[in-house]
Design a protein around this motif. Structure first.
Motif, short mmCIF file in Angstrom:
data_model
loop_
_atom_site.label_atom_id
_atom_site.label_comp_id
_atom_site.label_asym_id
_atom_site.label_seq_id
_atom_site.Cartn_x
_atom_site.Cartn_y
_atom_site.Cartn_z
N ASN A 95 -11.27 -6.84 9.69
CA ASN A 95 -10.21 -7.29 10.59
C ASN A 95 -10.74 -8.48 11.37
OD1 ASN A 95 -8.16 -7.69 12.40
ND2 ASN A 95 -8.39 -5.72 13.45
N THR A 96 -10.27 -9.67 11.03
CA THR A 96 -10.71 -10.89 11.72
C THR A 96 -9.74 -11.30 12.83
OG1 THR A 96 -9.59 -12.29 10.08
CG2 THR A 96 -11.89 -11.72 9.64
N GLY A 97 -8.75 -10.44 13.10
CA GLY A 97 -7.77 -10.74 14.14
C GLY A 97 -8.17 -10.16 15.49
N ARG A 98 -7.18 -10.02 16.38
CA ARG A 98 -7.46 -9.63 17.76
C ARG A 98 -6.94 -8.23 18.10
NH1 ARG A 98 -5.70 -14.74 21.36
NH2 ARG A 98 -6.60 -13.40 22.98
N ASN A 99 -6.11 -7.64 17.24
CA ASN A 99 -5.59 -6.29 17.48
C ASN A 99 -5.96 -5.38 16.31
OD1 ASN A 99 -4.25 -6.10 20.04
ND2 ASN A 99 -2.71 -7.54 19.25
N PRO A 100 -5.92 -4.05 16.48
CA PRO A 100 -6.29 -3.13 15.40
C PRO A 100 -5.46 -3.35 14.14
CG PRO A 100 -6.19 -1.96 17.48
CD PRO A 100 -5.64 -3.34 17.75
N LEU A 101 -6.13 -3.29 13.00
CA LEU A 101 -5.49 -3.46 11.70
C LEU A 101 -5.19 -2.09 11.10
CD1 LEU A 101 -4.75 -5.35 9.23
CD2 LEU A 101 -7.10 -4.95 8.45
N ILE A 102 -3.97 -1.92 10.59
CA ILE A 102 -3.57 -0.65 9.98
C ILE A 102 -3.04 -0.92 8.57
CG2 ILE A 102 -2.02 1.34 10.13
CD1 ILE A 102 -1.92 0.89 13.15
N ILE A 103 -3.63 -0.26 7.59
CA ILE A 103 -3.11 -0.33 6.22
C ILE A 103 -1.94 0.63 6.13
CG2 ILE A 103 -3.63 -0.07 3.77
CD1 ILE A 103 -5.14 -2.35 5.17
N GLN A 104 -0.77 0.12 5.76
CA GLN A 104 0.46 0.91 5.83
C GLN A 104 0.91 1.46 4.48
OE1 GLN A 104 2.76 -2.24 7.68
NE2 GLN A 104 2.67 -1.20 9.66
N GLY A 105 0.34 0.97 3.39
CA GLY A 105 0.74 1.47 2.09
C GLY A 105 0.35 0.51 0.98
N VAL A 106 0.61 0.92 -0.25
CA VAL A 106 0.35 0.07 -1.41
C VAL A 106 1.55 0.15 -2.36
CG1 VAL A 106 -2.16 0.33 -1.28
CG2 VAL A 106 -0.83 1.91 -2.70
N LYS A 107 1.73 -0.91 -3.13
CA LYS A 107 2.78 -0.95 -4.15
C LYS A 107 2.17 -1.41 -5.46
CE LYS A 107 5.77 -3.74 -2.21
NZ LYS A 107 7.04 -4.49 -1.99
N SER A 108 2.61 -0.81 -6.56
CA SER A 108 2.18 -1.23 -7.89
C SER A 108 3.31 -0.95 -8.87
CB SER A 108 0.91 -0.50 -8.33
OG SER A 108 1.15 0.88 -8.44
N ALA A 109 3.40 -1.76 -9.92
CA ALA A 109 4.48 -1.60 -10.89
C ALA A 109 4.38 -0.27 -11.64
CB ALA A 109 4.45 -2.77 -11.88
N CYS A 110 3.16 0.23 -11.81
CA CYS A 110 2.96 1.46 -12.59
C CYS A 110 3.15 2.72 -11.75
CB CYS A 110 1.56 1.48 -13.20
SG CYS A 110 0.23 1.58 -11.97
N ASN A 111 3.18 2.58 -10.43
CA ASN A 111 3.24 3.74 -9.53
C ASN A 111 2.11 4.72 -9.82
OD1 ASN A 111 5.52 3.02 -7.97
ND2 ASN A 111 6.88 3.73 -9.58
N CYS A 112 0.96 4.19 -10.21
CA CYS A 112 -0.19 5.04 -10.57
C CYS A 112 -1.39 4.76 -9.66
CB CYS A 112 -0.57 4.83 -12.03
SG CYS A 112 -0.97 3.11 -12.46
N VAL A 113 -1.13 4.15 -8.50
CA VAL A 113 -2.20 3.81 -7.57
C VAL A 113 -1.88 4.39 -6.20
CG1 VAL A 113 -3.51 1.94 -6.48
CG2 VAL A 113 -2.68 1.66 -8.81
N THR A 114 -2.84 5.12 -5.64
CA THR A 114 -2.75 5.59 -4.26
C THR A 114 -3.96 5.05 -3.51
OG1 THR A 114 -3.90 7.66 -4.79
CG2 THR A 114 -1.49 7.69 -4.88
N TYR A 115 -3.98 5.26 -2.21
CA TYR A 115 -5.06 4.66 -1.42
C TYR A 115 -5.50 5.56 -0.29
CZ TYR A 115 -2.30 3.80 2.78
OH TYR A 115 -1.57 3.97 3.93
#
Length: 261
Positions: free
Chosen positions: A170-190
């Motif tokens: 996180n190179t910014g000034r406020n906390p970074l939150i990963i909110q989700g992922v998208k993929s065409a195969c719907n075979c990836v989670t995080y």
């Protein structure tokens, strides 16, 4: 006779006290997770962590979501005393713009309550929605930076689950939150090593990939975050997907399946 009766009563009392104390007890790190605002189509994922602070193993035989839009997975093996288990909730926001508030109910042999409810909530922003960001908001925005944007698994069996790890800062000034992922195969989670990445800190992003199509694959995974300047970061997962050797061997009469090499 009275002495024997007294001793027997005392032993029964001690045994009853021990039995009452010798139970599993679950403590949840948090019971509600707010995704905030996510883009429509996001597979929003959160891992609830739970610790057994009791003296006996706790088993979670079932976890049910309040709707088909939420898919739960959980620790199937007994959670031993002092150990940590998890309940993963994946919310499919495709075609569901607007606010959401979903429950996940788990059943266990927890000593205090055999049923426990967890919650996920947030707001799904429609695909055609346009957000205006002011210069002041951009200046204070968290910023997602990653060292490499691709990962090559090499050879994978079809359906085999593998994990790619990326270091993100996180190179910014406020906390970074990963909110989700998208993929065409719907075979990836995080999952991320921390829920919020503070300014200047580094965390690990794990992408869990289970390919469903044979031959060479280049899966583009869009990582969504609260970075206002670049809210969608694209990463690429590469793999040479082959048929599982074990499944091939099972088709040969009289032969036992052998591990994939």
């Amino acid at each position: 006779m009275k002495r024997k009766l007294f001793l027997l009563t005392l032993l029964c009392f001690i045994f009853a006290c021990y039995t009452a104390k010798a139970q599993g007890k679950l403590i949840f790190e948090k019971e509600t997770h707010d995704f905030g605002t996510i883009a429509e189509g996001t597979q929003a994922t959160y891992v609830f962590k739970v610790k057994n602070v009791g003296t006996e193993p706790v088993v979670i035989p079932s976890v049910e979501a309040s709707c088909g839009c939420t898919t739960p997975t959980w620790t199937k093996e007994p959670i031993l005393p002092g150990k940590i288990g998890s309940i993963t909730a994946v919310y499919n926001s495709a075609g569901r713009p607007g606010p959401f508030h979903k429950s996940i109910t788990l059943t266990s042999n927890n000593s205090e309550s055999q049923r426990h409810v967890l919650y996920i909530k947030g707001m799904v922003e429609a695909k055609d929605a346009k957000t205006v960001v002011t210069p002041e908001q951009k200046a204070l925005s968290p910023r997602l930076a990653v060292g490499t944007t691709s990962y090559h698994f090499g050879k994978l069996e079809k359906g085999q689950k593998s994990v790619a790890k990326f270091l993100i800062r996180n190179t910014g000034r406020n906390p970074l939150i990963i909110q989700g992922v998208k993929s065409a195969c719907n075979c990836v989670t995080y999952r991320t090593s921390v829920a919020e990445i503070k300014a200047g800190e580094v965390a690990t992003l794990e992408l869990r990939y289970a390919p469903t199509v044979l031959k060479e694959q280049n899966e583009v995974v869009t990582v969504l975050s609260n970075d206002l300047i670049m809210p969608a970061l694209r990463l690429t997962l590469k793999a040479d997907v082959v048929e599982g050797k074990a499944s091939k061997d099972m088709l040969r009469e009289g032969e036992q399946p052998t591990p994939f090499r």
